[in-house]
Design an enzyme around this catalytic site. Structure first.
Site, PDB file in Angstrom:
ATOM      1  N   ASN A  87     -12.859  -3.415   2.359  1.00  0.00           N
ATOM      2  CA  ASN A  87     -13.909  -2.399   2.432  1.00  0.00           C
ATOM      3  C   ASN A  87     -14.798  -2.531   1.210  1.00  0.00           C
ATOM      4  OD1 ASN A  87     -13.001  -1.155   4.850  1.00  0.00           O
ATOM      5  ND2 ASN A  87     -11.360  -0.165   3.694  1.00  0.00           N
ATOM      6  N   HIS A 119     -10.206  -5.128  -3.437  1.00  0.00           N
ATOM      7  CA  HIS A 119      -8.878  -5.309  -2.852  1.00  0.00           C
ATOM      8  C   HIS A 119      -9.015  -5.733  -1.411  1.00  0.00           C
ATOM      9  CE1 HIS A 119     -10.111  -1.084  -2.577  1.00  0.00           C
ATOM     10  NE2 HIS A 119      -9.490  -1.038  -1.404  1.00  0.00           N
ATOM     11  N   ASP A 154       0.850  -1.194   0.000  1.00  0.00           N
ATOM     12  CA  ASP A 154       0.000   0.000   0.000  1.00  0.00           C
ATOM     13  C   ASP A 154       0.889   1.250   0.000  1.00  0.00           C
ATOM     14  OD1 ASP A 154      -3.204   0.550   0.963  1.00  0.00           O
ATOM     15  OD2 ASP A 154      -1.784   2.218   1.148  1.00  0.00           O
ATOM     16  N   ILE A 155       0.462   2.247  -0.743  1.00  0.00           N
ATOM     17  CA  ILE A 155       1.254   3.466  -0.881  1.00  0.00           C
ATOM     18  C   ILE A 155       1.276   4.279   0.424  1.00  0.00           C
ATOM     19  CG2 ILE A 155      -0.542   5.079  -1.674  1.00  0.00           C
ATOM     20  CD1 ILE A 155       1.386   5.811  -3.989  1.00  0.00           C
ATOM     21  N   GLU A 174     -12.446   3.306  -1.181  1.00  0.00           N
ATOM     22  CA  GLU A 174     -12.002   4.429  -2.008  1.00  0.00           C
ATOM     23  C   GLU A 174     -11.708   4.025  -3.441  1.00  0.00           C
ATOM     24  OE1 GLU A 174      -8.688   6.245  -0.040  1.00  0.00           O
ATOM     25  OE2 GLU A 174      -9.903   6.863   1.671  1.00  0.00           O
ATOM     26  N   VAL A 175     -11.124   2.851  -3.622  1.00  0.00           N
ATOM     27  CA  VAL A 175     -10.749   2.419  -4.978  1.00  0.00           C
ATOM     28  C   VAL A 175     -11.737   1.341  -5.436  1.00  0.00           C
ATOM     29  CG1 VAL A 175      -8.938   1.418  -6.409  1.00  0.00           C
ATOM     30  CG2 VAL A 175      -8.322   2.913  -4.496  1.00  0.00           C
ATOM     31  N   HIS A 210      -6.980  -5.680   2.050  1.00  0.00           N
ATOM     32  CA  HIS A 210      -5.837  -5.180   2.797  1.00  0.00           C
ATOM     33  C   HIS A 210      -5.304  -6.337   3.642  1.00  0.00           C
ATOM     34  CE1 HIS A 210      -6.868  -0.776   2.309  1.00  0.00           C
ATOM     35  NE2 HIS A 210      -8.057  -1.316   2.077  1.00  0.00           N
TER      36      HIS A 210
HETATM   37  P1  5GP Z   1      -9.866   1.470   0.440  1.00  0.00           P
HETATM   38  O1  5GP Z   1     -10.200   2.665   1.293  1.00  0.00           O
HETATM   39  O2  5GP Z   1     -10.468   1.566  -0.935  1.00  0.00           O
HETATM   40  O3  5GP Z   1     -10.202   0.174   1.133  1.00  0.00           O
HETATM   41  O4  5GP Z   1      -8.300   1.443   0.309  1.00  0.00           O
HETATM   42  C1  5GP Z   1      -7.599   1.922  -0.799  1.00  0.00           C
HETATM   43  C2  5GP Z   1      -6.128   1.790  -0.479  1.00  0.00           C
HETATM   44  O5  5GP Z   1      -5.401   1.958  -1.675  1.00  0.00           O
HETATM   45  C3  5GP Z   1      -5.600   2.825   0.523  1.00  0.00           C
HETATM   46  O6  5GP Z   1      -5.009   2.149   1.639  1.00  0.00           O
HETATM   47  C4  5GP Z   1      -4.572   3.623  -0.299  1.00  0.00           C
HETATM   48  O7  5GP Z   1      -3.446   4.009   0.465  1.00  0.00           O
HETATM   49  C5  5GP Z   1      -4.211   2.644  -1.397  1.00  0.00           C
HETATM   50  N1  5GP Z   1      -3.793   3.274  -2.632  1.00  0.00           N
HETATM   51  C6  5GP Z   1      -4.443   4.256  -3.314  1.00  0.00           C
HETATM   52  N2  5GP Z   1      -3.794   4.577  -4.434  1.00  0.00           N
HETATM   53  C7  5GP Z   1      -2.713   3.758  -4.487  1.00  0.00           C
HETATM   54  C8  5GP Z   1      -1.665   3.606  -5.436  1.00  0.00           C
HETATM   55  O8  5GP Z   1      -1.582   4.298  -6.459  1.00  0.00           O
HETATM   56  N3  5GP Z   1      -0.715   2.671  -5.178  1.00  0.00           N
HETATM   57  C9  5GP Z   1      -0.770   1.891  -4.041  1.00  0.00           C
HETATM   58  N4  5GP Z   1       0.203   0.985  -3.871  1.00  0.00           N
HETATM   59  N5  5GP Z   1      -1.763   1.994  -3.131  1.00  0.00           N
HETATM   60  C10 5GP Z   1      -2.722   2.926  -3.351  1.00  0.00           C
END
Ligand code: 5GP
Length: 121
Positions: free
Chosen positions: A91, A104, A33-34, A99-100, A106
């Site tokens: 999520n 995915h 994760d970034i 968010e994405v 985690h």
């Molecule tokens: P969500 O809130 O959708 O469950 O988590 C999205 C995750 O994707 C976050 O933890 C965020 O830091 C990670 N993330 C978003 N953009 C990128 C990216 O471009 N590269 C990587 N490696 N992680 C990302």
């Protein structure tokens, strides 16, 4: 929700955006994760175009589902986090703050992770 082929993880899968890969097979890609929220914070995503857990479990083939979940276990073993323990979390949708819009999981590890959900005040 329709799948957005330009979401950030779709672009990572197509190699348009770099990632720090920890594992890849026919069904899954895992990368750091970034913005890590634990000493180990890896994202495991299916290779197919699925918005979230609902989309994946409704539409993916049994082979793709088995392959994806097997990959999560493989990633955890490969990272060496099984003995001390780890958490996986997906999520899904607005209430979960997804968010994405590409499924995915985690994978968090590397320290005691605390209670699963913060209690309401
Ligand atoms: P969500 O809130 O959708 O469950 O988590 C999205 C995750 O994707 C976050 O933890 C965020 O830091 C990670 N993330 C978003 N953009 C990128 C990216 O471009 N590269 C990587 N490696 N992680 C990302």
């Amino acid at each position: 929700m329709a799948y957005d082929p330009n979401n950030i993880f779709a672009r990572i899968l197509r190699g348009e955006i770099p990632n720090n890969t920890v594992y890849e097979d026919d069904y899954a890609l895992a990368f750091h994760d970034i913005q890590p929220q634990a000493p180990v914070h890896v994202l495991v995503i299916p290779k197919g175009a699925y918005v979230d857990m609902d989309d994946f479990t409704a539409k993916a083939s049994p082979e793709a589902i088995a392959g994806f979940f097997t990959a999560i276990g493989t990633v955890a073993r490969q990272l060496g986090v099984v003995e001390d323990g780890y958490r996986v979390l997906a999520n899904t949708g607005a209430n979960a703050h997804q968010e994405v819009p590409h499924l995915h999981f985690h994978l968090f590890a590397g320290r005691p992770l605390g209670p699963m959900i913060r209690r309401p005040r």
